[in-house]
Design a protein around this motif. Structure first.
Motif, mmCIF file in Angstrom:
data_model
loop_
_atom_site.group_PDB
_atom_site.id
_atom_site.type_symbol
_atom_site.label_atom_id
_atom_site.label_comp_id
_atom_site.label_asym_id
_atom_site.label_seq_id
_atom_site.Cartn_x
_atom_site.Cartn_y
_atom_site.Cartn_z
ATOM 1 N N CYS A 10 -12.876 8.243 -2.334
ATOM 2 C CA CYS A 10 -12.201 7.050 -1.829
ATOM 3 C C CYS A 10 -12.794 5.778 -2.436
ATOM 4 C CB CYS A 10 -12.285 7.002 -0.306
ATOM 5 S SG CYS A 10 -11.319 8.278 0.531
ATOM 6 N N HIS A 11 -14.105 5.720 -2.542
ATOM 7 C CA HIS A 11 -14.747 4.548 -3.159
ATOM 8 C C HIS A 11 -14.395 4.439 -4.643
ATOM 9 C CE1 HIS A 11 -17.005 2.861 0.138
ATOM 10 N NE2 HIS A 11 -17.566 4.029 0.432
ATOM 11 N N PHE A 12 -14.284 5.579 -5.307
ATOM 12 C CA PHE A 12 -13.886 5.574 -6.718
ATOM 13 C C PHE A 12 -12.492 4.976 -6.877
ATOM 14 C CE2 PHE A 12 -11.443 7.618 -10.082
ATOM 15 C CZ PHE A 12 -12.209 7.350 -11.200
ATOM 16 N N ILE A 13 -11.546 5.428 -6.056
ATOM 17 C CA ILE A 13 -10.180 4.917 -6.141
ATOM 18 C C ILE A 13 -10.141 3.436 -5.777
ATOM 19 C CG2 ILE A 13 -7.850 5.119 -5.171
ATOM 20 C CD1 ILE A 13 -8.440 8.129 -4.781
ATOM 21 N N ALA A 14 -10.918 3.051 -4.763
ATOM 22 C CA ALA A 14 -10.980 1.636 -4.384
ATOM 23 C C ALA A 14 -11.467 0.770 -5.546
ATOM 24 C CB ALA A 14 -11.893 1.469 -3.170
ATOM 25 N N GLN A 15 -12.440 1.287 -6.291
ATOM 26 C CA GLN A 15 -12.949 0.540 -7.436
ATOM 27 C C GLN A 15 -11.888 0.401 -8.526
ATOM 28 O OE1 GLN A 15 -15.771 -1.108 -7.619
ATOM 29 N NE2 GLN A 15 -15.276 -1.831 -9.692
ATOM 30 N N LYS A 16 -11.110 1.446 -8.737
ATOM 31 C CA LYS A 16 -10.031 1.385 -9.721
ATOM 32 C C LYS A 16 -8.994 0.343 -9.324
ATOM 33 C CE LYS A 16 -11.364 4.422 -12.751
ATOM 34 N NZ LYS A 16 -11.666 4.007 -14.156
ATOM 35 N N ASN A 20 -8.040 -3.379 -11.426
ATOM 36 C CA ASN A 20 -6.703 -3.717 -11.912
ATOM 37 C C ASN A 20 -6.436 -5.204 -11.684
ATOM 38 O OD1 ASN A 20 -3.597 -4.083 -11.360
ATOM 39 N ND2 ASN A 20 -3.785 -2.183 -12.530
ATOM 40 N N PRO A 21 -5.901 -5.919 -12.678
ATOM 41 C CA PRO A 21 -5.660 -7.361 -12.530
ATOM 42 C C PRO A 21 -4.774 -7.701 -11.329
ATOM 43 C CG PRO A 21 -5.437 -6.713 -14.817
ATOM 44 C CD PRO A 21 -5.580 -5.448 -14.033
ATOM 45 N N GLN A 22 -3.882 -6.774 -10.952
ATOM 46 C CA GLN A 22 -3.005 -7.012 -9.805
ATOM 47 C C GLN A 22 -3.502 -6.338 -8.532
ATOM 48 O OE1 GLN A 22 0.630 -5.531 -11.683
ATOM 49 N NE2 GLN A 22 1.354 -7.650 -11.911
ATOM 50 N N ASN A 23 -4.708 -5.771 -8.608
ATOM 51 C CA ASN A 23 -5.325 -5.094 -7.451
ATOM 52 C C ASN A 23 -4.415 -4.025 -6.847
ATOM 53 O OD1 ASN A 23 -7.782 -6.570 -7.492
ATOM 54 N ND2 ASN A 23 -6.756 -8.294 -6.484
ATOM 55 N N LYS A 24 -3.823 -3.233 -7.747
ATOM 56 C CA LYS A 24 -2.978 -2.135 -7.281
ATOM 57 C C LYS A 24 -2.922 -1.070 -8.369
ATOM 58 C CE LYS A 24 1.357 -4.231 -8.898
ATOM 59 N NZ LYS A 24 2.664 -4.795 -8.481
ATOM 60 N N ILE A 25 -2.601 0.149 -7.976
ATOM 61 C CA ILE A 25 -2.419 1.249 -8.920
ATOM 62 C C ILE A 25 -1.113 1.958 -8.585
ATOM 63 C CG2 ILE A 25 -4.882 1.633 -9.375
ATOM 64 C CD1 ILE A 25 -4.792 3.952 -7.352
ATOM 65 N N PHE A 27 1.299 5.110 -7.690
ATOM 66 C CA PHE A 27 1.045 6.311 -6.901
ATOM 67 C C PHE A 27 0.691 7.477 -7.812
ATOM 68 C CE2 PHE A 27 2.100 10.221 -4.727
ATOM 69 C CZ PHE A 27 1.459 10.047 -3.517
ATOM 70 N N ALA A 28 1.237 7.492 -9.020
ATOM 71 C CA ALA A 28 0.908 8.564 -9.961
ATOM 72 C C ALA A 28 -0.579 8.567 -10.299
ATOM 73 C CB ALA A 28 1.748 8.420 -11.233
ATOM 74 N N ASP A 29 -1.159 7.381 -10.494
ATOM 75 C CA ASP A 29 -2.606 7.305 -10.753
ATOM 76 C C ASP A 29 -3.392 7.784 -9.537
ATOM 77 O OD1 ASP A 29 -2.461 6.394 -13.367
ATOM 78 O OD2 ASP A 29 -2.446 4.280 -12.786
ATOM 79 N N TYR A 30 -2.958 7.344 -8.372
ATOM 80 C CA TYR A 30 -3.638 7.762 -7.136
ATOM 81 C C TYR A 30 -3.612 9.289 -7.003
ATOM 82 C CZ TYR A 30 -4.288 8.644 -2.130
ATOM 83 O OH TYR A 30 -4.717 9.141 -0.929
ATOM 84 N N MET A 31 -2.434 9.879 -7.179
ATOM 85 C CA MET A 31 -2.282 11.328 -7.026
ATOM 86 C C MET A 31 -3.101 12.070 -8.070
ATOM 87 S SD MET A 31 1.328 13.407 -6.843
ATOM 88 C CE MET A 31 1.409 15.212 -6.884
ATOM 89 N N ASN A 32 -3.161 11.541 -9.276
ATOM 90 C CA ASN A 32 -3.943 12.178 -10.332
ATOM 91 C C ASN A 32 -5.421 12.240 -9.967
ATOM 92 O OD1 ASN A 32 -4.316 13.224 -13.103
ATOM 93 N ND2 ASN A 32 -5.343 11.268 -13.443
ATOM 94 N N TRP A 33 -5.974 11.143 -9.470
ATOM 95 C CA TRP A 33 -7.394 11.135 -9.117
ATOM 96 C C TRP A 33 -7.676 11.989 -7.886
ATOM 97 C CZ3 TRP A 33 -6.778 5.369 -10.270
ATOM 98 C CH2 TRP A 33 -7.088 5.114 -11.610
ATOM 99 N N VAL A 34 -6.790 11.959 -6.916
ATOM 100 C CA VAL A 34 -6.997 12.749 -5.705
ATOM 101 C C VAL A 34 -7.014 14.248 -6.026
ATOM 102 C CG1 VAL A 34 -5.860 13.479 -3.577
ATOM 103 C CG2 VAL A 34 -6.123 11.057 -4.064
#
Length: 398
Positions: A10-16, A20-25, A27-34
């Motif tokens: 969770c901390h890793f994803i929060a850092q990603k 990000n310049p827009q402070n968002k990722i 869902f595909a990136d989220y699902m990939n890391w999870v």
């Protein structure tokens, strides 16, 4: 996975998100890391995932019949290609190696000539699963054909003569999520809701599409989510990774087949206006729900496969569509019905064993479950005469 690993992910994803310049990722990136983070992802940690002790049951866990039926189809493919030596069979996403074991044991016993000319390659990202697969072969096979573990990108172009196949792989590819808002298509992004040293929470926000490939995807399958047929708030998935995957397979295949087994639909069924929440599902200890922000790193996340997209995109890259059917019809055409009928004959099995085996065989063809899985067969490089030979798994009685 323990609590610490879950929190680290969770901390890793929060850092990603923060990077990000827009402070968002997406869902595909989220699902990939999870699912696939090398240290904390669901598919890379050492805990039961499959079978009765895991989060879900797949066809190979119901006995060796599924693998043996596939082996019959692979043998016919070898014959259609004029018995090449080697015939390369590439399994993508082999789980714990049970399906590969069943296929190889059956071929070793029934088709020894084919077995000795077989080059079996496994594409598997997870080091833990690679170890489990290697253990299956070490314990079960008297002598091995050429078995290798490779990365798909390492194959030279047009190097494979044989078959790429997968069972419940594409459903686990990371997907983009989109939603209809004011007759426009917007993408769903993941942002940080709150973060402390002991807890991280995520939430969703909407924005413009992250890539024009999403627009191209819907043009390819001729679906317009912004038409009046679709309700406001209609939400669904776009599997761009599946398109990249089929393009890669087309570049690696010289002559042969691509066999894809998974749960999913043709495009018109996938994007029914009534399917307004999409197909995304999470699986945790044989229970399913649709909240991907629970049990982060400890649950599977999947989305149904759009087989039309695989077919049409494959055709753009020289891949021909041979057939599409359901698993029940495919297995029955390959002889599963004969195995069910044989259970009524006197045997060395006890009544309880016969009943258990009958239940497993019927589960493979259950129209409300595994039997409704889609099976897509594609080919490349076949001569006109080879294309005319009917594949056994797609030959159904009239």
């Amino acid at each position: 996975m323990d609590y610490k690993n879950n929190l680290n992910l969770c901390h890793f994803i929060a850092q990603k998100i923060k990077e990000n310049p827009q402070n968002k990722i997406t869902f595909a990136d989220y699902m990939n890391w999870v699912l696939y983070h090398l240290e904390y992802g669901y598919y890379t940690v050492n805990h039961p995932q499959f079978g009765t002790q895991g989060d879900f049951v797949t066809s190979p866990y119901l006995g060796s019949d599924f693998g043996e039926m596939l082996a019959e189809q692979f043998f016919q493919m070898w014959e259609i290609l004029d018995r090449p030596n080697p015939f390369t069979l590439v399994e993508m996403g082999a789980g714990q190696g049970i399906l590969a074991r069943d296929i190889l044991l059956y071929l070793q016993k029934k088709y020894p000539e084919f077995y000795l000319k077989l080059n079996y390659i496994i594409i598997e990202k997870s080091p833990i699963l690679q170890q489990q697969q290697q253990k299956q072969f070490k314990n079960e096979l008297d002598f091995n054909p050429s078995i290798q573990w490779c990365d798909l990108d390492n194959f030279p172009n047009e190097a494979i003569r044989g078959c790429f196949f997968s069972n419940e792989l594409v459903d686990a590819f990371p997907v983009h999520q989109v939603i209809v808002q004011n007759r426009q298509l917007q993408e769903i992004y993941v942002i940080l809701d709150s973060q402390t040293s002991t807890e991280v929470k995520f939430k969703e926000t909407l924005g413009e599409l992250s890539t024009s490939k999403i627009t191209d995807y819907f043009k390819l399958i001729e679906i317009d989510l912004c038409s009046p047929a679709y309700p406001e708030g209609y939400r669904t998935e776009v599997n761009l990774a599946a398109l990249d995957w089929i393009k890669t397979l087309s570049s690696k295949l010289n002559q042969g087949f691509i066999l894809t087994i998974d749960y999913g639909y043709p495009a018109q069924r996938y994007y029914l206006p009534s399917r307004r929440e999409g197909t995304l599902q999470c699986y945790y200890q044989h229970r399913h729900h649709n909240d991907p922000y629970l049990n982060i790193g400890r649950q599977d996340i999947t989305a149904h496969v759009n087989f039309t997209a695989l077919q049409l995109y494959g055709e753009n890259w020289g891949i021909n569509s041979v057939g599409f059917t359901q698993q029940a019809l495919f297995l029955m055409a390959l002889g599963l019905g004969d195995r069910i009928a044989a259970l009524s004959q006197p045997s060395r099995y006890s009544i309880s064993e016969v009943l258990q085996r009958r239940e497993c065989l019927h589960s493979l063809i259950d129209p409300m479950g595994l039997g409704n899985f889609g099976i897509l067969l594609q080919s490349k490089g076949l001569s006109p005469s080879q294309q005319q030979i009917p594949l056994k798994g797609f030959c159904f009685p009239s």
